[in-house]
Design a protein around this motif. Structure first.
Motif, PDB file in Angstrom:
ATOM      1  N   CYS A  17       8.579  68.177  -3.090  1.00 17.46           N
ATOM      2  CA  CYS A  17       7.459  69.050  -3.399  1.00 17.46           C
ATOM      3  C   CYS A  17       7.098  69.929  -2.228  1.00 17.46           C
ATOM      4  CB  CYS A  17       6.248  68.239  -3.834  1.00 17.46           C
ATOM      5  SG  CYS A  17       5.626  67.162  -2.561  1.00 17.46           S
ATOM      6  N   HIS A  53      -0.293  64.834  -5.838  1.00 13.18           N
ATOM      7  CA  HIS A  53      -0.031  64.997  -7.264  1.00 13.18           C
ATOM      8  C   HIS A  53      -1.003  64.463  -8.315  1.00 13.18           C
ATOM      9  CE1 HIS A  53       3.752  66.941  -6.595  1.00 13.18           C
ATOM     10  NE2 HIS A  53       3.744  66.256  -5.479  1.00 13.18           N
ATOM     11  N   GLU A  72       6.608  59.450  -6.561  1.00 18.64           N
ATOM     12  CA  GLU A  72       5.732  59.954  -5.495  1.00 18.64           C
ATOM     13  C   GLU A  72       4.262  59.612  -5.771  1.00 18.64           C
ATOM     14  OE1 GLU A  72       6.037  64.135  -4.638  1.00 18.64           O
ATOM     15  OE2 GLU A  72       4.530  64.020  -3.066  1.00 18.64           O
ATOM     16  N   HIS A  78       1.886  63.386   0.820  1.00 16.47           N
ATOM     17  CA  HIS A  78       2.997  63.616  -0.110  1.00 16.47           C
ATOM     18  C   HIS A  78       4.274  63.021   0.462  1.00 16.47           C
ATOM     19  CE1 HIS A  78       1.294  66.746  -2.921  1.00 16.47           C
ATOM     20  NE2 HIS A  78       0.353  66.698  -1.984  1.00 16.47           N
ATOM     21  N   THR A  79       5.294  62.885  -0.398  1.00 11.30           N
ATOM     22  CA  THR A  79       6.637  62.558   0.078  1.00 11.30           C
ATOM     23  C   THR A  79       7.614  63.573  -0.505  1.00 11.30           C
ATOM     24  OG1 THR A  79       7.226  61.114  -1.781  1.00 11.30           O
ATOM     25  CG2 THR A  79       6.089  60.067   0.086  1.00 11.30           C
ATOM     26  N   GLU A  86       4.030  65.801   4.553  1.00  6.67           N
ATOM     27  CA  GLU A  86       5.209  65.433   3.762  1.00  6.67           C
ATOM     28  C   GLU A  86       6.010  64.414   4.555  1.00  6.67           C
ATOM     29  OE1 GLU A  86       6.014  66.040   0.780  1.00  6.67           O
ATOM     30  OE2 GLU A  86       5.217  67.986   0.146  1.00  6.67           O
TER      31      GLU A  86
HETATM   32 ZN   LIG Z   1       4.252  66.013  -3.407  1.00  4.28          ZN
END
Ligand SMILES: [Zn+2]
Length: 268
Positions: A19, A59, A83, A137-138, A230
Motif C-alpha cells: 500500500c 486500512h 494487513e 501499515h505494512t 510502512e
Molecule cells: Zn497499508
C-alpha cells in the motif's frame, strides 16, 4: 476548489498487496489544478507533560470512496487482507507499551471491523488533543516513514470532475512531523535491524488514488503532526501477505521507542 456534487467515477483496481508505493507511472489528470490548501497556521502541539498519542491502525474493513468534506480531497480506503489485523495488533502493542509509561493512547479505529473514514480519524485525533498521530501499515519490501512537509500535495478529479490540487501548508505541523518522523525512523531501524528511511511517498500510477506524494490522511491532518509508517521485513511479507508475529513485535517496539524519544513524558 470544486464543490459540485458529482460522484467520483472510479476505474481500475488497487494493487493486490502493498500500500505504500505503487508502480511508477503516468500521473492522473492533475495538470491544471485549482489551488487548494490544508494549512491554517496553527498546530495542536500539546503542552509539556500532557502526552496524548493517536494511533491509526491502517486500512478500513470496507471500501470507502468519498470526498473529504473539509478539503475536498478524495478519501479512498479499502481492506487489504492480512494487513488489517497485522497493523491492529501492532497498534495494540504500541498502546500497551506507551500506556504503561504514562501516555494516553487513542486508537483511531476501535476494532479491525470498525469503518472509519480518514476525516473521521483525523477528527478523533484532534478531539483527543493528540500531540502526535502515527499511522501503521505494512507493505512488502517497504521500510519507510512518511512525514508531512510544506509543499507536499495530492491532485486528481474533485467533485464534478474538475482537477483539484491540495497542498500541505502548515509549517509548524510539518516541522513537528519531521522531527517525530526522524525519531521514529531511528528507533525502528534499531528495533527492526534494517534501515528505515524518512522520505516522501509516490502515488503516481495508482488510480483511482489521486497522484502526489503524501498520504491523504497526513495531508488533511492540518493541525496534527502525523507520522505514516510502512513495514516490510525480509522474506517478502507485508500488505496482504501475513507478517510473522515476531517481526510485528519488533515493528511495535520501534514505534513505541521512537514516540518516547520524540515526545518524552517528562518536561526537560
Ligand atoms: Zn497499508
Amino acid at each position: 476548489m470544486a464543490r459540485i456534487r458529482v460522484a467520483l467515477v472510479v476505474v481500475g483496481a488497487l494493487a493486490a498487496t502493498g500500500c505504500a508505493t505503487g508502480p511508477v507511472g503516468v500521473a492522473s489528470s492533475s495538470a491544471a489544478p485549482d489551488a487548494g490548501s490544508t494549512g491554517s497556521g496553527s498546530s495542536s502541539l500539546a503542552p509539556c507533560g500532557q502526552r496524548v498519542v493517536a494511533i491509526d491502525p491502517g486500512h478500513n474493513p470496507v471500501r470507502i470512496e468519498s470526498f473529504d468534506p473539509v478539503t475536498g480531497a478524495a478519501q479512498i480506503d479499502y481492506p487489504n487482507g492480512a494487513e488489517d489485523r497485522n497493523v491492529f495488533s501492532v497498534a495494540q502493542q504500541v498502546q500497551r507499551t506507551l500506556t504503561a509509561r504514562g501516555y494516553r493512547v487513542v486508537l483511531l479505529k476501535r476494532s479491525p471491523g470498525e469503518s472509519v473514514s480518514y476525516r473521521e480519524r483525523v477528527t478523533r485525533a484532534e478531539r483527543a488533543g493528540a500531540a502526535l498521530a502515527v499511522s501503521i501499515h505494512t507493505s512488502p519490501g517497504v521500510n519507510a516513514v512518511f512525514p508531512q512537509r510544506v509543499g507536499l500535495y495530492r491532485s486528481g478529479a474533485g467533485r464534478g470532475g474538475k482537477p483539484v490540487r491540495i497542498v500541505f501548508t502548515n509549517a509548524a505541523t510539518a516541522a513537528a512531523s519531521q522531527r517525530y518522523s526522524a525519531a521514529i525512523a531511528a528507533a525502528r531501524s534499531k528495533a527492526e535491524g534494517h534501515r528505515v528511511s524518512v522520505r516522501d511517498n509516490n502515488f503516481g500510477g495508482r488510480a483511482p488514488l489521486w497522484a502526489g506524494n503524501i498520504p491523504i490522511i497526513s495531508l488533511i491532518a492540518t493541525n496534527t503532526p502525523w507520522v505514516y509508517n510502512e513495514f516490510g521485513p525480509a522474506g517478502g511479507t507485508g500488505g496482504s501477505i501475513p507478517v510473522p508475529a515476531t517481526a510485528l513485535s519488533k515493528y511495535a517496539r520501534g514505534i513505541a521507542t521512537g514516540i518516547e524519544a520524540a515526545l518524552p513524558t517528562r518536561c526537560m
